[in-house]
Design a protein around this motif. Structure first.
Motif, PDB file in Angstrom:
ATOM      1  N   ILE A   1      12.647  -0.182  -7.189  1.00  0.00           N
ATOM      2  CA  ILE A   1      13.257   1.000  -6.587  1.00  0.00           C
ATOM      3  C   ILE A   1      12.769   1.045  -5.147  1.00  0.00           C
ATOM      4  O   ILE A   1      11.646   0.625  -4.853  1.00  0.00           O
ATOM      5  CB  ILE A   1      12.903   2.299  -7.327  1.00  0.00           C
ATOM      6  CG1 ILE A   1      11.378   2.488  -7.416  1.00  0.00           C
ATOM      7  CG2 ILE A   1      13.526   2.331  -8.705  1.00  0.00           C
ATOM      8  CD1 ILE A   1      10.966   3.819  -8.017  1.00  0.00           C
ATOM      9  N   GLU A   2      13.621   1.525  -4.242  1.00  0.00           N
ATOM     10  CA  GLU A   2      13.214   1.570  -2.835  1.00  0.00           C
ATOM     11  C   GLU A   2      13.953   2.662  -2.086  1.00  0.00           C
ATOM     12  O   GLU A   2      15.063   3.061  -2.449  1.00  0.00           O
ATOM     13  CB  GLU A   2      13.424   0.218  -2.155  1.00  0.00           C
ATOM     14  CG  GLU A   2      14.859  -0.226  -2.062  1.00  0.00           C
ATOM     15  CD  GLU A   2      15.009  -1.594  -1.391  1.00  0.00           C
ATOM     16  OE1 GLU A   2      14.172  -2.483  -1.654  1.00  0.00           O
ATOM     17  OE2 GLU A   2      15.969  -1.753  -0.623  1.00  0.00           O
ATOM     18  N   GLY A   3      13.319   3.121  -1.023  1.00  0.00           N
ATOM     19  CA  GLY A   3      13.932   4.054  -0.098  1.00  0.00           C
ATOM     20  C   GLY A   3      14.020   3.428   1.283  1.00  0.00           C
ATOM     21  O   GLY A   3      13.145   2.638   1.667  1.00  0.00           O
ATOM     22  N   ARG A   4      15.084   3.757   2.027  1.00  0.00           N
ATOM     23  CA  ARG A   4      15.305   3.152   3.340  1.00  0.00           C
ATOM     24  C   ARG A   4      15.724   4.191   4.367  1.00  0.00           C
ATOM     25  O   ARG A   4      16.334   5.209   4.038  1.00  0.00           O
ATOM     26  CB  ARG A   4      16.415   2.093   3.282  1.00  0.00           C
ATOM     27  CG  ARG A   4      16.105   0.889   2.444  1.00  0.00           C
ATOM     28  CD  ARG A   4      17.190  -0.151   2.598  1.00  0.00           C
ATOM     29  NE  ARG A   4      16.880  -1.352   1.841  1.00  0.00           N
ATOM     30  CZ  ARG A   4      17.504  -2.512   1.995  1.00  0.00           C
ATOM     31  NH1 ARG A   4      18.478  -2.622   2.871  1.00  0.00           N
ATOM     32  NH2 ARG A   4      17.161  -3.553   1.262  1.00  0.00           N
ATOM     33  N   TYR A   5      15.411   3.886   5.612  1.00  0.00           N
ATOM     34  CA  TYR A   5      15.947   4.622   6.753  1.00  0.00           C
ATOM     35  C   TYR A   5      16.597   3.610   7.690  1.00  0.00           C
ATOM     36  O   TYR A   5      16.008   2.564   7.990  1.00  0.00           O
ATOM     37  CB  TYR A   5      14.847   5.368   7.506  1.00  0.00           C
ATOM     38  CG  TYR A   5      15.315   5.953   8.819  1.00  0.00           C
ATOM     39  CD1 TYR A   5      16.222   7.009   8.833  1.00  0.00           C
ATOM     40  CD2 TYR A   5      14.868   5.437  10.027  1.00  0.00           C
ATOM     41  CE1 TYR A   5      16.669   7.547  10.035  1.00  0.00           C
ATOM     42  CE2 TYR A   5      15.299   5.970  11.235  1.00  0.00           C
ATOM     43  CZ  TYR A   5      16.201   7.022  11.232  1.00  0.00           C
ATOM     44  OH  TYR A   5      16.642   7.538  12.418  1.00  0.00           O
ATOM     45  N   GLN A   6      17.823   3.912   8.121  1.00  0.00           N
ATOM     46  CA  GLN A   6      18.544   3.024   9.034  1.00  0.00           C
ATOM     47  C   GLN A   6      18.868   3.777  10.319  1.00  0.00           C
ATOM     48  O   GLN A   6      19.425   4.873  10.288  1.00  0.00           O
ATOM     49  CB  GLN A   6      19.826   2.501   8.391  1.00  0.00           C
ATOM     50  CG  GLN A   6      20.551   1.452   9.219  1.00  0.00           C
ATOM     51  CD  GLN A   6      21.644   0.745   8.453  1.00  0.00           C
ATOM     52  OE1 GLN A   6      21.930   1.070   7.304  1.00  0.00           O
ATOM     53  NE2 GLN A   6      22.272  -0.236   9.061  1.00  0.00           N
ATOM     54  N   HIS A   7      18.505   3.169  11.440  1.00  0.00           N
ATOM     55  CA  HIS A   7      18.636   3.799  12.752  1.00  0.00           C
ATOM     56  C   HIS A   7      19.595   2.972  13.605  1.00  0.00           C
ATOM     57  O   HIS A   7      19.314   1.822  13.936  1.00  0.00           O
ATOM     58  CB  HIS A   7      17.249   3.861  13.409  1.00  0.00           C
ATOM     59  CG  HIS A   7      17.211   4.623  14.685  1.00  0.00           C
ATOM     60  ND1 HIS A   7      16.815   5.948  14.753  1.00  0.00           N
ATOM     61  CD2 HIS A   7      17.512   4.253  15.955  1.00  0.00           C
ATOM     62  CE1 HIS A   7      16.869   6.353  16.001  1.00  0.00           C
ATOM     63  NE2 HIS A   7      17.288   5.344  16.755  1.00  0.00           N
TER      64      HIS A   7
ATOM     65  N   GLY B   1      11.882   0.355   5.263  1.00  0.00           N
ATOM     66  CA  GLY B   1      11.894   0.859   3.904  1.00  0.00           C
ATOM     67  C   GLY B   1      10.573   0.680   3.189  1.00  0.00           C
ATOM     68  O   GLY B   1       9.691  -0.056   3.631  1.00  0.00           O
ATOM     69  N   LEU B   2      10.464   1.375   2.069  1.00  0.00           N
ATOM     70  CA  LEU B   2       9.297   1.309   1.197  1.00  0.00           C
ATOM     71  C   LEU B   2       9.794   1.255  -0.236  1.00  0.00           C
ATOM     72  O   LEU B   2      10.683   2.022  -0.625  1.00  0.00           O
ATOM     73  CB  LEU B   2       8.406   2.533   1.408  1.00  0.00           C
ATOM     74  CG  LEU B   2       7.202   2.690   0.472  1.00  0.00           C
ATOM     75  CD1 LEU B   2       6.203   1.561   0.688  1.00  0.00           C
ATOM     76  CD2 LEU B   2       6.534   4.048   0.695  1.00  0.00           C
TER      77      LEU B   2
ATOM     78  N   LEU C   1      15.735  -8.849   6.572  1.00  0.00           N
ATOM     79  CA  LEU C   1      14.549  -8.017   6.459  1.00  0.00           C
ATOM     80  C   LEU C   1      13.312  -8.833   6.108  1.00  0.00           C
ATOM     81  O   LEU C   1      13.374  -9.763   5.292  1.00  0.00           O
ATOM     82  CB  LEU C   1      14.765  -6.951   5.376  1.00  0.00           C
ATOM     83  CG  LEU C   1      16.032  -6.103   5.524  1.00  0.00           C
ATOM     84  CD1 LEU C   1      16.167  -5.159   4.344  1.00  0.00           C
ATOM     85  CD2 LEU C   1      16.011  -5.328   6.839  1.00  0.00           C
ATOM     86  N   ALA C   2      12.207  -8.477   6.708  1.00  0.00           N
ATOM     87  CA  ALA C   2      10.909  -9.022   6.328  1.00  0.00           C
ATOM     88  C   ALA C   2      10.333  -8.125   5.241  1.00  0.00           C
ATOM     89  O   ALA C   2      10.362  -6.896   5.352  1.00  0.00           O
ATOM     90  CB  ALA C   2       9.976  -9.078   7.535  1.00  0.00           C
ATOM     91  N   LYS C   3       9.807  -8.748   4.180  1.00  0.00           N
ATOM     92  CA  LYS C   3       9.246  -8.005   3.060  1.00  0.00           C
ATOM     93  C   LYS C   3       7.748  -8.310   2.955  1.00  0.00           C
ATOM     94  O   LYS C   3       7.349  -9.473   2.861  1.00  0.00           O
ATOM     95  CB  LYS C   3       9.947  -8.375   1.760  1.00  0.00           C
ATOM     96  CG  LYS C   3       9.406  -7.664   0.527  1.00  0.00           C
ATOM     97  CD  LYS C   3      10.171  -8.079  -0.726  1.00  0.00           C
ATOM     98  CE  LYS C   3       9.604  -7.406  -1.966  1.00  0.00           C
ATOM     99  NZ  LYS C   3      10.340  -7.822  -3.191  1.00  0.00           N
TER     100      LYS C   3
ATOM    101  N   ALA D   1      11.323  -4.294   6.761  1.00  0.00           N
ATOM    102  CA  ALA D   1      11.668  -3.981   8.143  1.00  0.00           C
ATOM    103  C   ALA D   1      12.466  -5.118   8.732  1.00  0.00           C
ATOM    104  O   ALA D   1      12.212  -6.297   8.431  1.00  0.00           O
ATOM    105  CB  ALA D   1      10.404  -3.753   8.979  1.00  0.00           C
ATOM    106  N   GLY D   2      13.452  -4.769   9.564  1.00  0.00           N
ATOM    107  CA  GLY D   2      14.230  -5.807  10.219  1.00  0.00           C
ATOM    108  C   GLY D   2      15.522  -5.291  10.812  1.00  0.00           C
ATOM    109  O   GLY D   2      15.878  -4.117  10.647  1.00  0.00           O
TER     110      GLY D   2
END
Length: 229
Positions: A189-195, A175-176, A117-119, A134-135
């Motif tokens: 803390i973070e939230g993610r979506y994986q597709h 994610g954010l 992931l790129a941060k 994202a990545g």
């Protein structure tokens, strides 16, 4: 001899400087997953609901600049779906599993993944700040299982053959999160979506467009290698 000492001093300085830009960390939290819907058989089209589960990872964060870094991870996540509707008379058969009349199904697959992931840090990196992730991610499905409850009371756990599945999965992660600097390290803390982009099922002669989708919330910490002033 002087040249050797200069070389060793340069290597030590380079190591300490670079090490300060590497952070090791871990995260853990909850995830909610489902699969894209498809028609199981002609008269049974249940709704795939979000299945709650857990997720966790260890990672290394390599700082490229003060606001940009690359984070490879070694992660575990459980994916699947819930079917809560009662099924029609006579039961049904799903992926080799017999679902009794009135049964509900929790279908679970265990994945071991390597996201890269790129941060991107937003704001002052030395104060609490938001960041974007994202990545891509590559995953391997270890096993699959199902938990069936008959009339919502009696749990049944039949075995599930992995012959129905593609074991490898390619997906994208976005994610954010929020970083909180603490001493030389961070808590976050973070939230993610994986597709998921790869098809999950591998059924001969049928190319079902079934792919994983998941949401996750996690918390964790990271600390630098080496020392900072």
């Amino acid at each position: 001899m002087r040249t050797i000492f200069k070389t060793l001093a340069l290597l030590l300085f380079t190591h300490l400087t670079f090490a300060q830009r590497i952070q090791l960390g871990a995260r853990g939290g909850a995830s909610w997953s489902t699969m894209t819907k498809f028609d199981l058989i002609e008269n049974i089209t249940p709704t795939f609901r979000l299945m709650p589960s857990g997720t966790g990872a260890i990672f290394a964060d390599f700082a490229i600049t003060d606001k940009f870094s690359v984070r490879p991870e070694l992660a575990y996540i459980q994916k699947g779906f819930l079917v809560k509707e009662s099924l029609s008379m006579g039961g049904a058969d799903f992926l080799g599993i017999n679902i009794p009349v009135g049964g509900t199904l929790a279908f679970k697959t265990n994945y071991y993944e390597i996201p890269v992931l790129a941060k991107f840090k937003l704001g002052n990196p030395n104060a609490p700040h938001a960041y974007l992730l994202a990545g891509p991610s590559v995953g391997y499905m270890g096993n699959a299982k199902a938990v069936i409850k008959v009339l919502g009371i009696f749990p049944i756990s039949p075995s599930v053959s992995t012959d129905f599945f593609h074991r490898f999965e390619f997906s994208g992660v976005g994610g954010l999160g929020v970083d909180f600097p603490v001493g030389n390290g961070n808590i976050f803390i973070e939230g993610r979506y994986q597709h998921g982009f790869s098809r999950v099922l591998d059924i001969p002669m049928i190319q079902l467009p079934v792919r994983n989708r998941s949401l996750g919330v996690s918390a964790g910490f990271s600390f630098p290698i080496g020392y900072r002033e």
